[in-house]
Design a protein around this motif. Sequence first.
Motif, PDB file in Angstrom:
ATOM      1  N   LEU A   1       0.789  -1.227   0.000  1.00 36.25           N
ATOM      2  CA  LEU A   1       0.000   0.000   0.000  1.00 36.25           C
ATOM      3  C   LEU A   1       0.826   1.284   0.000  1.00 36.25           C
ATOM      4  O   LEU A   1       0.312   2.345  -0.363  1.00 36.25           O
ATOM      5  N   THR A   2       2.078   1.212   0.388  1.00 38.77           N
ATOM      6  CA  THR A   2       2.918   2.410   0.411  1.00 38.77           C
ATOM      7  C   THR A   2       3.040   3.064  -0.963  1.00 38.77           C
ATOM      8  O   THR A   2       2.916   4.297  -1.061  1.00 38.77           O
ATOM      9  N   PRO A   3       3.256   2.312  -2.045  1.00 38.46           N
ATOM     10  CA  PRO A   3       3.327   2.977  -3.362  1.00 38.46           C
ATOM     11  C   PRO A   3       2.034   3.701  -3.741  1.00 38.46           C
ATOM     12  O   PRO A   3       2.082   4.750  -4.396  1.00 38.46           O
ATOM     13  N   LEU A   4       0.889   3.175  -3.339  1.00 37.08           N
ATOM     14  CA  LEU A   4      -0.374   3.864  -3.619  1.00 37.08           C
ATOM     15  C   LEU A   4      -0.414   5.228  -2.940  1.00 37.08           C
ATOM     16  O   LEU A   4      -0.834   6.223  -3.536  1.00 37.08           O
ATOM     17  N   LEU A   5       0.013   5.260  -1.684  1.00 37.43           N
ATOM     18  CA  LEU A   5       0.005   6.533  -0.971  1.00 37.43           C
ATOM     19  C   LEU A   5       1.058   7.491  -1.512  1.00 37.43           C
ATOM     20  O   LEU A   5       0.844   8.704  -1.522  1.00 37.43           O
ATOM     21  N   HIS A   6       2.188   6.976  -1.977  1.00 35.75           N
ATOM     22  CA  HIS A   6       3.203   7.851  -2.568  1.00 35.75           C
ATOM     23  C   HIS A   6       2.714   8.442  -3.888  1.00 35.75           C
ATOM     24  O   HIS A   6       2.986   9.603  -4.189  1.00 35.75           O
TER      25      HIS A   6
ATOM     26  N   TYR B   1      -3.203  11.791  -0.410  1.00 35.97           N
ATOM     27  CA  TYR B   1      -4.387  11.910   0.433  1.00 35.97           C
ATOM     28  C   TYR B   1      -5.669  11.578  -0.321  1.00 35.97           C
ATOM     29  O   TYR B   1      -6.671  11.221   0.282  1.00 35.97           O
ATOM     30  N   TYR B   2      -5.648  11.672  -1.652  1.00 34.38           N
ATOM     31  CA  TYR B   2      -6.843  11.392  -2.442  1.00 34.38           C
ATOM     32  C   TYR B   2      -7.262   9.921  -2.326  1.00 34.38           C
ATOM     33  O   TYR B   2      -8.439   9.620  -2.138  1.00 34.38           O
ATOM     34  N   ILE B   3      -6.315   9.009  -2.434  1.00 35.02           N
ATOM     35  CA  ILE B   3      -6.644   7.587  -2.347  1.00 35.02           C
ATOM     36  C   ILE B   3      -7.066   7.236  -0.929  1.00 35.02           C
ATOM     37  O   ILE B   3      -7.940   6.393  -0.716  1.00 35.02           O
ATOM     38  N   LEU B   4      -6.465   7.891   0.047  1.00 33.68           N
ATOM     39  CA  LEU B   4      -6.844   7.671   1.441  1.00 33.68           C
ATOM     40  C   LEU B   4      -8.285   8.106   1.664  1.00 33.68           C
ATOM     41  O   LEU B   4      -9.084   7.364   2.244  1.00 33.68           O
ATOM     42  N   ALA B   5      -8.645   9.277   1.184  1.00 37.56           N
ATOM     43  CA  ALA B   5     -10.005   9.787   1.339  1.00 37.56           C
ATOM     44  C   ALA B   5     -11.014   8.904   0.611  1.00 37.56           C
ATOM     45  O   ALA B   5     -12.072   8.580   1.154  1.00 37.56           O
ATOM     46  N   LEU B   6     -10.680   8.501  -0.593  1.00 38.93           N
ATOM     47  CA  LEU B   6     -11.597   7.670  -1.370  1.00 38.93           C
ATOM     48  C   LEU B   6     -11.836   6.318  -0.692  1.00 38.93           C
ATOM     49  O   LEU B   6     -12.982   5.880  -0.554  1.00 38.93           O
ATOM     50  N   ALA B   7     -10.771   5.675  -0.253  1.00 43.94           N
ATOM     51  CA  ALA B   7     -10.908   4.355   0.369  1.00 43.94           C
ATOM     52  C   ALA B   7     -11.692   4.426   1.672  1.00 43.94           C
ATOM     53  O   ALA B   7     -12.551   3.579   1.936  1.00 43.94           O
TER      54      ALA B   7
ATOM     55  N   GLY C   1      -9.686   0.842   3.437  1.00 43.14           N
ATOM     56  CA  GLY C   1      -9.586   2.116   4.142  1.00 43.14           C
ATOM     57  C   GLY C   1      -8.774   2.052   5.419  1.00 43.14           C
ATOM     58  O   GLY C   1      -7.894   2.884   5.653  1.00 43.14           O
ATOM     59  N   GLN C   2      -9.054   1.059   6.259  1.00 45.79           N
ATOM     60  CA  GLN C   2      -8.313   0.938   7.517  1.00 45.79           C
ATOM     61  C   GLN C   2      -6.839   0.640   7.269  1.00 45.79           C
ATOM     62  O   GLN C   2      -5.965   1.199   7.935  1.00 45.79           O
ATOM     63  N   SER C   3      -6.581  -0.236   6.323  1.00 42.63           N
ATOM     64  CA  SER C   3      -5.191  -0.578   6.023  1.00 42.63           C
ATOM     65  C   SER C   3      -4.432   0.635   5.501  1.00 42.63           C
ATOM     66  O   SER C   3      -3.293   0.881   5.896  1.00 42.63           O
ATOM     67  N   LEU C   4      -5.060   1.402   4.618  1.00 42.31           N
ATOM     68  CA  LEU C   4      -4.410   2.615   4.106  1.00 42.31           C
ATOM     69  C   LEU C   4      -4.199   3.633   5.217  1.00 42.31           C
ATOM     70  O   LEU C   4      -3.185   4.330   5.242  1.00 42.31           O
ATOM     71  N   LEU C   5      -5.148   3.713   6.142  1.00 40.76           N
ATOM     72  CA  LEU C   5      -5.007   4.647   7.254  1.00 40.76           C
ATOM     73  C   LEU C   5      -3.833   4.262   8.148  1.00 40.76           C
ATOM     74  O   LEU C   5      -3.079   5.125   8.605  1.00 40.76           O
ATOM     75  N   ILE C   6      -3.656   2.970   8.388  1.00 38.37           N
ATOM     76  CA  ILE C   6      -2.518   2.516   9.192  1.00 38.37           C
ATOM     77  C   ILE C   6      -1.204   2.840   8.494  1.00 38.37           C
ATOM     78  O   ILE C   6      -0.268   3.357   9.108  1.00 38.37           O
ATOM     79  N   VAL C   7      -1.138   2.557   7.198  1.00 37.26           N
ATOM     80  CA  VAL C   7       0.087   2.843   6.447  1.00 37.26           C
ATOM     81  C   VAL C   7       0.341   4.352   6.388  1.00 37.26           C
ATOM     82  O   VAL C   7       1.478   4.810   6.538  1.00 37.26           O
ATOM     83  N   ALA C   8      -0.711   5.141   6.201  1.00 36.17           N
ATOM     84  CA  ALA C   8      -0.553   6.596   6.177  1.00 36.17           C
ATOM     85  C   ALA C   8      -0.068   7.107   7.534  1.00 36.17           C
ATOM     86  O   ALA C   8       0.755   8.026   7.597  1.00 36.17           O
ATOM     87  N   SER C   9      -0.541   6.503   8.609  1.00 38.32           N
ATOM     88  CA  SER C   9      -0.080   6.889   9.946  1.00 38.32           C
ATOM     89  C   SER C   9       1.394   6.560  10.132  1.00 38.32           C
ATOM     90  O   SER C   9       2.147   7.340  10.723  1.00 38.32           O
ATOM     91  N   LEU C  10       1.806   5.400   9.629  1.00 37.04           N
ATOM     92  CA  LEU C  10       3.219   5.042   9.706  1.00 37.04           C
ATOM     93  C   LEU C  10       4.074   5.995   8.871  1.00 37.04           C
ATOM     94  O   LEU C  10       5.164   6.391   9.289  1.00 37.04           O
TER      95      LEU C  10
ATOM     96  N   MET D   1      -2.887  16.374   8.514  1.00 38.43           N
ATOM     97  CA  MET D   1      -3.615  16.191   7.254  1.00 38.43           C
ATOM     98  C   MET D   1      -4.214  14.784   7.178  1.00 38.43           C
ATOM     99  O   MET D   1      -5.358  14.621   6.729  1.00 38.43           O
ATOM    100  N   VAL D   2      -3.478  13.765   7.603  1.00 38.10           N
ATOM    101  CA  VAL D   2      -3.996  12.393   7.614  1.00 38.10           C
ATOM    102  C   VAL D   2      -5.222  12.311   8.516  1.00 38.10           C
ATOM    103  O   VAL D   2      -6.243  11.723   8.141  1.00 38.10           O
ATOM    104  N   LEU D   3      -5.150  12.922   9.701  1.00 37.17           N
ATOM    105  CA  LEU D   3      -6.285  12.895  10.628  1.00 37.17           C
ATOM    106  C   LEU D   3      -7.483  13.649  10.073  1.00 37.17           C
ATOM    107  O   LEU D   3      -8.624  13.189  10.181  1.00 37.17           O
TER     108      LEU D   3
END
Length: 95
Positions: free
Chosen positions: A11-16, A20-26, A38-47, A58-60
């Motif tokens: 999931l890291t390449p998706l967020l890179h 934030y768009y993919i995070l919001a959509l998921a 969504g939860q998995s992307l949120l965890i990776v975004a938090s990391l 911004m993630v929050l």
Amino acid sequence: MESIQHIITELTPLLHEYGYYILALAIAVEGMGIPAPGQSLLIVASLLASTGKMSLPMVLTVAWASSFIGNSIGYFIGRQFGHVLTKKNGLSPVP
């Protein structure tokens, strides 16, 4: 621990790429009741935010806003079209 590392690696390449768009959509799609990562992307975004690659405020903010919007859309769909599903599937509505 391997499964968590696998999720982070996938999931890291998706967020890179989409940020934030993919995070919001998921999160919004998941809030509507449709299975999404969504939860998995949120965890990776938090990391990623903990390492400084994303902004934690911004993630929050994105997580809160997209979950609120997704849940509101899901509620609206259920309120407007839920009777169709209960009649079609022979379910009785919850009082």
